[in-house]
Design an enzyme around this catalytic site. Structure first.
Site, PDB file in Angstrom:
ATOM      1  N   ALA A   1      56.873  42.855  21.032  1.00 50.66           N
ATOM      2  CA  ALA A   1      57.070  41.411  20.812  1.00 50.66           C
ATOM      3  C   ALA A   1      57.632  40.687  22.034  1.00 50.66           C
ATOM      4  CB  ALA A   1      57.989  41.198  19.611  1.00 50.66           C
TER       5      ALA A   1
ATOM      6  N   ALA B   1      56.275  39.980  24.846  1.00 49.10           N
ATOM      7  CA  ALA B   1      55.324  39.180  25.635  1.00 49.10           C
ATOM      8  C   ALA B   1      53.988  39.081  24.896  1.00 49.10           C
ATOM      9  CB  ALA B   1      55.104  39.825  27.001  1.00 49.10           C
ATOM     10  N   GLY B   2      53.165  38.194  25.403  1.00 47.11           N
ATOM     11  CA  GLY B   2      51.754  38.138  25.002  1.00 47.11           C
ATOM     12  C   GLY B   2      51.509  37.915  23.514  1.00 47.11           C
TER      13      GLY B   2
ATOM     14  N   ASP C   1      61.125  52.570  23.198  1.00 49.88           N
ATOM     15  CA  ASP C   1      59.841  52.835  23.826  1.00 49.88           C
ATOM     16  C   ASP C   1      59.002  53.532  22.762  1.00 49.88           C
ATOM     17  OD1 ASP C   1      57.645  53.867  25.156  1.00 49.88           O
ATOM     18  OD2 ASP C   1      58.774  54.264  26.997  1.00 49.88           O
TER      19      ASP C   1
ATOM     20  N   ASN D   1      51.146  45.733  17.311  1.00 48.75           N
ATOM     21  CA  ASN D   1      50.602  45.063  18.488  1.00 48.75           C
ATOM     22  C   ASN D   1      50.782  45.864  19.773  1.00 48.75           C
ATOM     23  OD1 ASN D   1      50.013  42.656  20.353  1.00 48.75           O
ATOM     24  ND2 ASN D   1      52.151  43.154  20.813  1.00 48.75           N
TER      25      ASN D   1
ATOM     26  N   TYR E   1      40.850  54.067  27.585  1.00 47.40           N
ATOM     27  CA  TYR E   1      41.345  52.888  26.864  1.00 47.40           C
ATOM     28  C   TYR E   1      40.457  52.636  25.643  1.00 47.40           C
ATOM     29  CZ  TYR E   1      42.569  48.161  25.565  1.00 47.40           C
ATOM     30  OH  TYR E   1      42.948  47.064  24.838  1.00 47.40           O
TER      31      TYR E   1
ATOM     32  N   LYS F   1      41.295  52.692  21.501  1.00 46.35           N
ATOM     33  CA  LYS F   1      41.031  51.587  20.564  1.00 46.35           C
ATOM     34  C   LYS F   1      40.016  52.011  19.496  1.00 46.35           C
ATOM     35  CE  LYS F   1      43.989  48.520  21.932  1.00 46.35           C
ATOM     36  NZ  LYS F   1      45.057  48.045  21.012  1.00 46.35           N
TER      37      LYS F   1
ATOM     38  N   PRO G   1      40.155  41.561  19.710  1.00 47.31           N
ATOM     39  CA  PRO G   1      39.854  40.517  20.683  1.00 47.31           C
ATOM     40  C   PRO G   1      39.074  41.037  21.893  1.00 47.31           C
ATOM     41  CG  PRO G   1      42.246  40.732  20.294  1.00 47.31           C
ATOM     42  CD  PRO G   1      41.569  41.967  19.786  1.00 47.31           C
TER      43      PRO G   1
ATOM     44  N   GLU H   1      49.779  39.669  29.812  1.00 48.26           N
ATOM     45  CA  GLU H   1      50.132  40.617  30.875  1.00 48.26           C
ATOM     46  C   GLU H   1      49.126  41.771  30.948  1.00 48.26           C
ATOM     47  OE1 GLU H   1      53.930  42.146  29.735  1.00 48.26           O
ATOM     48  OE2 GLU H   1      55.050  40.583  30.780  1.00 48.26           O
TER      49      GLU H   1
HETATM   50  C1  8X3 Z   1      41.164  44.186  25.919  1.00 48.50           C
HETATM   51  C2  8X3 Z   1      39.767  43.722  26.047  1.00 48.50           C
HETATM   52  O1  8X3 Z   1      37.582  43.883  27.291  1.00 48.50           O
HETATM   53  O2  8X3 Z   1      39.582  44.342  28.574  1.00 48.50           O
HETATM   54  O3  8X3 Z   1      41.362  45.019  24.836  1.00 48.50           O
HETATM   55  O4  8X3 Z   1      38.786  45.933  26.974  1.00 48.50           O
HETATM   56  S1  8X3 Z   1      38.918  44.520  27.280  1.00 48.50           S
END
Ligand code: 8X3
Length: 254
Positions: free
Chosen positions: A10, A12-13, A60, A87, A153, A157, A183, A189
């Site tokens: 919480a 930032a962003g 953390d 988040n 990454y 997700k 999104p 950030e």
């Molecule tokens: C962030 C969007 O497109 O950089 O989750 O993976 S992207």
């Protein structure tokens, strides 16, 4: 008793914008993150601006013992969380998988997957017991598509997507809603962190287009958590108008 919400990351962003949105909606808010000073500033702002109570937990999320110890400091009434917004998350690096930094992989896996599980594991039994609650997980377009150099990454997700579905199925008999928001480009950030503080590189991600703002995502979370009891929004996939998917982005020339 006022409703309670807990937002991870919480300071930032999207997390910060979401904490503001929750306070505006009359929730008492537990804000969590690593940066105490930022959380304290936000806590003061929320209490003054919206006349709600705020509880700060500094941890953390990658460290299970820190998460559990912090949770155990919460007074019993604060543990009755009605809305959990998972988040906290990040991207570290943007490298070909054969050159990827293993430390970066671990940071992303520990934060985006394991951290989300640590805090959820503490709160889900409370929601189950009360037969009430709503979990909103922050996924990403990266949870739907895999793009070049996004590898790990995107994998984290994709895992969030599977966890969301698993939560929804297992909590189904207990009246607990589970939603996700996915999104595309949001200017926070996020890219500065991904590129380890390289502001120039981070800026170039959003060059020539208008990205989403953290508040746009908070607006969507607001819609999700304010639906009638019989309505659950499973997932919202949201892009800037200038982005079609992970591959097609329209940039205006300067
Ligand atoms: C962030 C969007 O497109 O950089 O989750 O993976 S992207």
């Amino acid at each position: 008793m006022r409703k309670k919400a807990l937002v991870t990351g919480a300071s930032a962003g999207i997390g910060l914008a979401t904490a503001r949105m929750l306070a505006r909606n009359g929730f008492d808010v537990i804000i969590t993150g690593r940066r105490r000073q930022r959380l304290e500033n936000l806590g003061q702002e929320l209490e003054q601006e919206y006349d709600v109570s705020v509880f700060i937990l500094v941890f953390d999320i990658r460290h299970r013992d820190e998460v559990e110890n912090a949770w155990n400091t919460l007074p019993e009434e604060w543990k009755q969380v009605d809305v959990l917004v998972n988040n906290a998350g990040l991207a570290a690096g943007l490298d070909y998988i054969y050159e990827g930094d293993v430390e970066d992989w671990e940071t992303m896996i520990d934060t985006n997957i394991k951290g989300l599980l640590y805090i959820s594991r503490l709160i889900m039994p409370v929601m189950k017991e009360r037969r009430q609650g709503h979990i909103v997980n922050l996924s990403s377009i990266a949870g739907k598509e895999v793009y070049q150099r996004g590898n790990i990454y995107c994998a984290t997700k994709h895992a969030v997507e599977a966890i969301t579905k698993g939560m929804r199925i297992d909590l189904l008999p207990y009246n607990v809603k589970v939603s996700s928001v996915s999104p595309g480009m949001v200017e926070t950030e996020f890219s500065v962190v991904r590129f380890k503080g390289d502001e120039q590189k981070a800026k170039s991600v959003y060059q020539g287009l208008e990205p989403l703002r953290a508040e746009d995502i908070a607006d969507i979370i607001e819609f999700i958590i304010t639906r009638p009891a019989h309505v659950n929004i499973n997932d919202v996939l949201v892009m800037p108008t200038a982005q079609a998917n992970s591959f097609y982005v329209h940039r205006e020339q300067d």
